[in-house]
Design a protein around this motif. Structure first.
Motif, PDB file in Angstrom:
ATOM      1  N   MET A   1       0.845  -1.181   0.000  1.00  0.00           N
ATOM      2  CA  MET A   1       0.000   0.000   0.000  1.00  0.00           C
ATOM      3  C   MET A   1       0.895   1.251   0.000  1.00  0.00           C
ATOM      4  N   PRO A   2       0.640   2.187  -0.897  1.00  0.00           N
ATOM      5  CA  PRO A   2       1.496   3.375  -0.959  1.00  0.00           C
ATOM      6  C   PRO A   2       1.292   4.312   0.225  1.00  0.00           C
ATOM      7  N   ILE A   3       2.317   5.102   0.479  1.00  0.00           N
ATOM      8  CA  ILE A   3       2.267   6.147   1.497  1.00  0.00           C
ATOM      9  C   ILE A   3       2.068   7.465   0.768  1.00  0.00           C
ATOM     10  N   ARG A   4       1.055   8.210   1.172  1.00  0.00           N
ATOM     11  CA  ARG A   4       0.746   9.490   0.520  1.00  0.00           C
ATOM     12  C   ARG A   4       1.517  10.621   1.214  1.00  0.00           C
ATOM     13  N   VAL A   5       2.168  11.452   0.392  1.00  0.00           N
ATOM     14  CA  VAL A   5       3.038  12.522   0.866  1.00  0.00           C
ATOM     15  C   VAL A   5       2.585  13.851   0.263  1.00  0.00           C
ATOM     16  N   ALA A   6       2.609  14.910   1.063  1.00  0.00           N
ATOM     17  CA  ALA A   6       2.315  16.265   0.580  1.00  0.00           C
ATOM     18  C   ALA A   6       3.549  17.133   0.784  1.00  0.00           C
ATOM     19  N   VAL A   7       3.908  17.880  -0.268  1.00  0.00           N
ATOM     20  CA  VAL A   7       5.078  18.763  -0.217  1.00  0.00           C
ATOM     21  C   VAL A   7       4.616  20.197  -0.457  1.00  0.00           C
ATOM     22  N   ALA A   8       5.001  21.099   0.425  1.00  0.00           N
ATOM     23  CA  ALA A   8       4.649  22.518   0.286  1.00  0.00           C
ATOM     24  C   ALA A   8       5.451  23.137  -0.854  1.00  0.00           C
ATOM     25  N   THR A   9       4.735  23.775  -1.814  1.00  0.00           N
ATOM     26  CA  THR A   9       5.388  24.377  -2.977  1.00  0.00           C
ATOM     27  C   THR A   9       4.536  25.517  -3.529  1.00  0.00           C
ATOM     28  N   ASP A  10       5.179  26.415  -4.239  1.00  0.00           N
ATOM     29  CA  ASP A  10       4.434  27.465  -4.936  1.00  0.00           C
ATOM     30  C   ASP A  10       4.428  27.230  -6.446  1.00  0.00           C
ATOM     31  N   ASP A  11       5.320  26.348  -6.910  1.00  0.00           N
ATOM     32  CA  ASP A  11       5.443  26.144  -8.354  1.00  0.00           C
ATOM     33  C   ASP A  11       5.510  24.677  -8.789  1.00  0.00           C
ATOM     34  N   LEU A  32       5.753   4.032  -3.027  1.00  0.00           N
ATOM     35  CA  LEU A  32       5.694   2.580  -2.903  1.00  0.00           C
ATOM     36  C   LEU A  32       7.113   2.088  -3.144  1.00  0.00           C
ATOM     37  N   GLY A  33       7.749   1.573  -2.096  1.00  0.00           N
ATOM     38  CA  GLY A  33       9.158   1.213  -2.204  1.00  0.00           C
ATOM     39  C   GLY A  33       9.980   2.483  -2.351  1.00  0.00           C
ATOM     40  N   LYS A  34      10.927   2.463  -3.305  1.00  0.00           N
ATOM     41  CA  LYS A  34      11.761   3.643  -3.537  1.00  0.00           C
ATOM     42  C   LYS A  34      11.252   4.465  -4.708  1.00  0.00           C
ATOM     43  N   SER A  35      10.027   4.170  -5.162  1.00  0.00           N
ATOM     44  CA  SER A  35       9.498   4.804  -6.367  1.00  0.00           C
ATOM     45  C   SER A  35       8.335   5.742  -6.066  1.00  0.00           C
ATOM     46  N   PRO A  36       8.601   7.034  -5.932  1.00  0.00           N
ATOM     47  CA  PRO A  36       7.492   7.975  -5.745  1.00  0.00           C
ATOM     48  C   PRO A  36       6.803   8.282  -7.078  1.00  0.00           C
ATOM     49  N   GLU A  99      14.294  11.452  -1.130  1.00  0.00           N
ATOM     50  CA  GLU A  99      14.980  11.246   0.146  1.00  0.00           C
ATOM     51  C   GLU A  99      14.057  10.559   1.150  1.00  0.00           C
ATOM     52  N   VAL A 100      12.817  11.006   1.224  1.00  0.00           N
ATOM     53  CA  VAL A 100      11.850  10.390   2.133  1.00  0.00           C
ATOM     54  C   VAL A 100      11.564   8.951   1.708  1.00  0.00           C
ATOM     55  N   ALA A 101      11.421   8.721   0.400  1.00  0.00           N
ATOM     56  CA  ALA A 101      11.169   7.365  -0.112  1.00  0.00           C
ATOM     57  C   ALA A 101      12.311   6.420   0.257  1.00  0.00           C
ATOM     58  N   GLU A 102      13.531   6.899   0.127  1.00  0.00           N
ATOM     59  CA  GLU A 102      14.694   6.070   0.480  1.00  0.00           C
ATOM     60  C   GLU A 102      14.715   5.762   1.971  1.00  0.00           C
ATOM     61  N   ASN A 103      14.406   6.752   2.797  1.00  0.00           N
ATOM     62  CA  ASN A 103      14.369   6.537   4.247  1.00  0.00           C
ATOM     63  C   ASN A 103      13.270   5.557   4.636  1.00  0.00           C
ATOM     64  N   ILE A 104      12.101   5.677   4.032  1.00  0.00           N
ATOM     65  CA  ILE A 104      11.001   4.750   4.320  1.00  0.00           C
ATOM     66  C   ILE A 104      11.378   3.338   3.873  1.00  0.00           C
TER      67      ILE A 104
END
Length: 109
Positions: A1-11, A32-36, A99-104
Motif C-alpha cells: 500500500m502506498p504512502i501518501r506525501v504532501a510537499v509545500a510548494t508554490d510552483d 511505494l518502495g523507492k518509487s514515488p 529522500e523520504v522514499a529512500e528513508n522509508i
C-alpha cells in the motif's frame, strides 16, 4: 500500500521557503518502495485561514508532510494525529520526496 506525501510548494518544482501551511500548492505523491509517483498538485484553499491547522482538512489523506519549515503548533497537532512531518534543507520537490522514499524503504527492510 502506498504512502501518501504532501510537499509545500508554490510552483511544483521548488519547496516553499516559508511555513508549510501558507504555500500556494501541495505536490501530492504516492510512495511505494523507492518509487514515488506524482499524483496531483492540490491548491491550498486554506492558505488565508487564520488557523494553520485548517490545512489538514485538505490533506487528510496524507501520511507524511514535507516542508522547509513548520509552525510549531501545527507540527505538534499533526504529529499527535500520527502524521509524520519532515523538515528538509532540499530545494527541489522531487529530491525531497526521493529522500523520504529512500528513508522509508530503509526502515521497511
Amino acid at each position: 500500500m502506498p504512502i501518501r506525501v504532501a510537499v509545500a510548494t508554490d510552483d511544483g518544482k521548488s519547496l516553499y521557503d516559508k511555513l508549510f501551511h501558507s504555500a500556494k500548492f501541495f505536490a501530492i505523491y504516492d510512495i511505494l518502495g523507492k518509487s514515488p509517483t506524482k499524483v496531483e498538485m492540490r491548491v491550498n484553499t486554506r492558505r488565508e485561514s487564520k488557523s494553520a491547522a485548517s490545512v489538514l482538512e485538505i490533506l487528510r489523506d496524507c501520511e507524511v508532510l514535507i516542508a522547509k519549515r513548520f509552525d510549531s503548533k501545527l507540527k505538534e497537532l499533526v504529529e499527535a494525529r500520527g502524521i509524520i512531518t519532515v523538515e528538509t534543507t532540499k530545494d527541489d520537490v522531487e529530491s525531497a520526496v526521493l529522500e523520504v522514499a529512500e528513508n522509508i524503504s530503509r526502515l521497511s527492510e
